[in-house]
Design a protein around this motif. Sequence first.
Motif, PDB file in Angstrom:
ATOM      1  N   CYS A 238       0.836  -1.200   0.000  1.00 25.72           N
ATOM      2  CA  CYS A 238       0.000   0.000   0.000  1.00 25.72           C
ATOM      3  C   CYS A 238       0.876   1.257   0.000  1.00 25.72           C
ATOM      4  CB  CYS A 238      -0.899  -0.019   1.233  1.00 25.72           C
ATOM      5  SG  CYS A 238      -1.706   1.547   1.575  1.00 25.72           S
ATOM      6  N   CYS A 241       0.560   2.752   3.982  1.00 21.54           N
ATOM      7  CA  CYS A 241       0.983   2.021   5.176  1.00 21.54           C
ATOM      8  C   CYS A 241       1.962   0.896   4.863  1.00 21.54           C
ATOM      9  CB  CYS A 241      -0.232   1.466   5.904  1.00 21.54           C
ATOM     10  SG  CYS A 241      -0.991   0.093   5.014  1.00 21.54           S
ATOM     11  N   CYS A 277      -6.369  -1.066  -0.083  1.00 24.39           N
ATOM     12  CA  CYS A 277      -5.754  -1.526   1.158  1.00 24.39           C
ATOM     13  C   CYS A 277      -6.822  -1.861   2.199  1.00 24.39           C
ATOM     14  CB  CYS A 277      -4.829  -0.443   1.682  1.00 24.39           C
ATOM     15  SG  CYS A 277      -4.061  -0.890   3.242  1.00 24.39           S
ATOM     16  N   CYS A 280      -6.092   0.708   5.280  1.00 28.09           N
ATOM     17  CA  CYS A 280      -6.420   2.124   5.057  1.00 28.09           C
ATOM     18  C   CYS A 280      -7.852   2.315   4.565  1.00 28.09           C
ATOM     19  CB  CYS A 280      -5.474   2.735   4.031  1.00 28.09           C
ATOM     20  SG  CYS A 280      -3.757   2.656   4.517  1.00 28.09           S
TER      21      CYS A 280
HETATM   22 ZN   LIG Z   1      -2.653   0.941   3.634  1.00 28.14          ZN
END
Ligand SMILES: [Zn+2]
Length: 282
Positions: A238, A241, A277, A280
Motif C-alpha cells: 500500500c 501504510c 488496502c 487504510c
Molecule cells: Zn494501507
Amino acid sequence: MNNQIYKDRKIVLLTKHKKEEVIKPILEEATGCSVIVETRFDTDKLGTFARDVERTKSQLDTARLKIEIGMELSNTDIGIASEGSFGSHPYIPIPWNVEIVLLYDKRENFEIYGVCENGETNFDHITTDKFDDVINFANKIGFPEHYLIIRPDNSSSNQVIKGINNYDWLKEAFDLCLSNSKSGNVFLETDMRAHANPTRMKNIKKATEDLISKLNKCCPNCGAPGFVVSEVEKGLPCELCNLPTERILKNISKCYRCSYIREEMYPKGNTASAQYCNYCNP
Ligand SMILES: [Zn+2]
Ligand SMILES: [Zn+2]
C-alpha cells in the motif's frame, strides 16, 4: 514463428460449423502446419446454444474433449478447438461473448489457449405473436447474414427450426410455430453457431490471433513456444501504510518444456493505491 515446432505437422480441427474459415489460414500462416478439418463427429452432441443439448462440461473442458475426439478420429497428435459462451457481462446488463481457441500438443504435453471476450455480439431473443415484431428483430440482429432460430411458445420448446436464412423461410417457420403454439406466441432467437453468425466468427478469429501472439512468445532458455504469464503473486504494498494488498506484486512465466522461470516484479507499478488496502480502506 521463430521456432519450427509445428512446421509440417498436421493439426486437427473438429468442427461442423465452418470454423476452419478463420482458424486455418491464421494458424497455417503463423506456424507452417497444415490444418485438417474433421467433420465425422457431431459437435452438437457436446452441447448447443439453443439448449436442445445441454453442455455438461465447462467451456475449456468441452474444447479439450473436441481435441481428444479429433485426434482420435484423424490419428494425429495435435489438435485445435474453439468453444464459445454467451450470456450477460458479469457486472453490467449487456450481452457478452467469450471465445476460446485451444491448442493441445500431445507429443509435447503442452496446452495453451487464446481468448476473445467482448460485447460485440447480437445474442438476443424475443417472444411475440406478431410477424412485424419478427421482422423488426430480424433487421436489428443483421438477418439474413446472421441466421435465426424459432420455436413455438418459449425457450424450452423442443420443436425447433434452426438456421433460418431467408425471409420466405422465416415467414413459413413463423406460421408453423404459431399454429403449433399453445400460448399463441413464438420464441425467436439469434443463431449463435459460427457459420450462422459472422459477428461471432470475427471473435473466433480474434481468439485465434490471441493464441498466435501467445505462441510467439518463446522461452528465453530453450525457445519453446507459449512462454506467457501463467501465475501471479498478489501483495503489492500500500502507498500509505506499506502493508500487502490484493494487487499484483509479481508475474510468473514458466516454460512447459525446460521449466525455466521468469519473475517480473511490480508489473502494475511499485505501490498500490490506498483504495485497495484493507487497513487504510477497510
Ligand atoms: Zn494501507
Ligand atoms: Zn524453455
